[in-house]
Enzyme design. Structure first.
Site, PDB file in Angstrom:
ATOM      1  N   VAL A  91       0.867  -1.178   0.000  1.00  0.00           N
ATOM      2  CA  VAL A  91       0.000   0.000   0.000  1.00  0.00           C
ATOM      3  C   VAL A  91       0.907   1.232   0.000  1.00  0.00           C
ATOM      4  O   VAL A  91       1.657   1.456   0.950  1.00  0.00           O
ATOM      5  CB  VAL A  91      -0.921   0.022   1.238  1.00  0.00           C
ATOM      6  CG1 VAL A  91      -1.787   1.276   1.232  1.00  0.00           C
ATOM      7  CG2 VAL A  91      -1.797  -1.232   1.275  1.00  0.00           C
ATOM      8  N   CYS A  92       0.847   2.005  -1.071  1.00  0.00           N
ATOM      9  CA  CYS A  92       1.721   3.173  -1.222  1.00  0.00           C
ATOM     10  C   CYS A  92       1.047   4.412  -0.639  1.00  0.00           C
ATOM     11  O   CYS A  92       0.127   4.971  -1.231  1.00  0.00           O
ATOM     12  CB  CYS A  92       2.047   3.403  -2.698  1.00  0.00           C
ATOM     13  SG  CYS A  92       3.069   2.115  -3.409  1.00  0.00           S
ATOM     14  N   LEU A  93       1.505   4.800   0.545  1.00  0.00           N
ATOM     15  CA  LEU A  93       1.000   5.996   1.212  1.00  0.00           C
ATOM     16  C   LEU A  93       2.163   6.694   1.903  1.00  0.00           C
ATOM     17  O   LEU A  93       2.988   6.048   2.557  1.00  0.00           O
ATOM     18  CB  LEU A  93      -0.056   5.628   2.263  1.00  0.00           C
ATOM     19  CG  LEU A  93      -1.486   5.372   1.817  1.00  0.00           C
ATOM     20  CD1 LEU A  93      -2.324   4.924   3.006  1.00  0.00           C
ATOM     21  CD2 LEU A  93      -2.108   6.597   1.179  1.00  0.00           C
TER      22      LEU A  93
END
Length: 445
Positions: A91-93
């Site tokens: 999850v790219c955050l």
């Protein structure tokens, strides 16, 4: 108590007490550092009412350091549901340190599990293609085509993977995953099962099983509406378009097959209805055996009957065939409202595993109402902290029915036709009131 454990426990408790209808969290009793979370896809997006699960691993330095978050609804690592949610679960955050961002977007101890979930939920937008870096540099005409193609396949896979396959596994339908082999991309197992290989005694941790079943009944008509929309937009067996940012092993491959999804949705609905009916027979057996649940429900029934008498309420409650697992509620419409004069019968069915499995309600008397699905399933929310209290469920159903000035909440969209009229123009609202009144009048015939 370890400060990080104290913080995690408090956050979990707060989230579970909250009435947010789109977020849920759970963990095994002895393992609060490993948390499962579910996000229900937002309305009016291609993720609408899908069930997306995430695994949180929380280190001892929390909340000074962010947790590790992995998406587990990925078609066993084969499907990338968003430019920022990879097929391998990444999850790219920026707040997780998995994506670059400004200093204001970095993790701080003031943030927590809820802020992470809301950030992930914000990725599930009306046009997720815009989440891809470099989107602003794309050529407009080509970009618009990609946006449309991307939305179409996310909508299809949201229904197929996050809803249909998940519920099929919960219900034991097509356990080998071969219901629609022509698609060529059926998954063989559910990432939500969280199994441990080699441990025969391990019981899959499925904390959202009952939640998904009940929400499926809420959103069933919306799923069918999405299928009809998809049928009108794409050809059957049309291959998914590949996006510029997708790569082998990190994309979304497959074919459209909405007619097959429709059949599977209907089979799930039939199986859930049959499961609910089966509770009655199980309940009678539990009554004979004098189980704890049977005794508890019988006592609660007697208490509710006494409460209605003390409060001088006209509503009536009785057991069907003396079965404490099947209650029949007769609701009398509230005076001086659109429900005035109505007489509605509501069946409340309980599982022998109550309260782990929550009761399922259905209006046996037809009513046109924005909080009641076409098949009679009411959309109501009973506090998790009191989910074992049957009166809480009854009162929550009545509150949902009688609420005259509710806040707009698309998470309660269980009757698309009534919902559209209720929240539409003044003329739409007049039409809604007329149809509601007509169903009230018919209830007395």
């Amino acid at each position: 108590m370890d400060q990080s454990i104290f913080r995690i426990t408090k956050e979990l408790s707060d989230l579970q007490k909250d009435s947010d209808l789109s977020l849920a969290v759970a963990c095994r009793d002895a393992d609060v550092r490993n948390v499962m979370a579910m996000i229900i896809g937002p309305h009016d997006t291609p993720y609408e009412f899908g069930f997306f699960e995430f695994a949180f691993k929380i280190n001892q330095e929390y909340p000074r350091k962010s947790p590790q978050v992995t998406a587990t609804t990925t078609n066993e690592g084969r499907t990338r549901f968003n430019p920022n949610i990879y097929a391998n679960g990444k999850v790219c955050l920026s707040i997780l340190g998995t994506w670059r961002g400004s200093s204001k977007e970095q993790w701080s101890a003031a943030q927590g599990l809820e802020s992470i979930l809301l950030s992930i939920q914000s990725l599930m937008s009306m046009n997720p293609y815009e989440n891809e870096p470099g989107f602003e540099d794309a050529k407009e005409a080509h970009d618009k085509k990609n946006q449309k193609d991307y939305i179409q396949k996310i909508r299809h896979e949201t229904i197929r993977i996050s809803v249909v396959h998940r519920l099929e596994q919960y219900l034991g339908i097509n356990p080998d995953g071969t219901a629609s082999p022509e698609n060529g991309n059926e998954e063989s197992g559910s990432s939500a099962d969280n199994d441990m290989d080699g441990d025969e005694e391990f019981v899959p941790f499925e904390p959202f099983k009952d939640l998904c079943k009940r929400r499926f009944l809420w959103y069933y008509d919306s799923y069918l509406a999405a299928v009809e929309k998809g049928k009108s937009e794409v050809e059957e067996n049309q291959t998914f378009a590949r996006m510029p940012f997708e790569s082998q092993g990190n994309g979304m491959q497959g074919k459209f097959n909405y007619p097959e999804l429709e059949k599977r949705l209907k089979a799930i609905k039939a199986a859930l209805d049959a499961e609910t009916e089966g509770w009655a027979a199980e309940g009678l057996e539990a009554k004979i055996q004098d189980t704890t649940v049977a005794v508890n429900l019988q006592r609660q029934y007697e208490q509710v009957v006494e409460y209605f008498k003390r409060q001088d309420l006209a509503h009536n409650v009785e057991l069907v065939d003396g079965n404490p697992f099947v209650w029949l509620i007769t609701y009398f419409g509230k005076p001086m409202t659109n429900l005035d004069g109505g007489l509605f019968r509501i069946r409340l069915c309980f599982s022998p595993r109550f309260p782990t499995e929550q009761p399922r309600a259905k209006f046996e008397t037809r009513i046109f109402h924005h909080r009641i699905a076409a098949d009679g399933t009411p959309c109501y929310f009973a506090s998790l902290s009191r989910r074992e209290d049957v009166r809480t469920h009854i009162e929550a159903i009545i509150d949902a029915l009688e609420e005259e000035n509710p806040a707009y909440d698309p998470r309660t969209l269980v009757n698309p036709e009534a919902f559209k009229l209720f929240w539409g123009s003044p003329d739409d609202r007049k039409m809604y009131n007329r149809r509601l009144r007509r169903s009230v009048q018919q209830s007395m015939e």
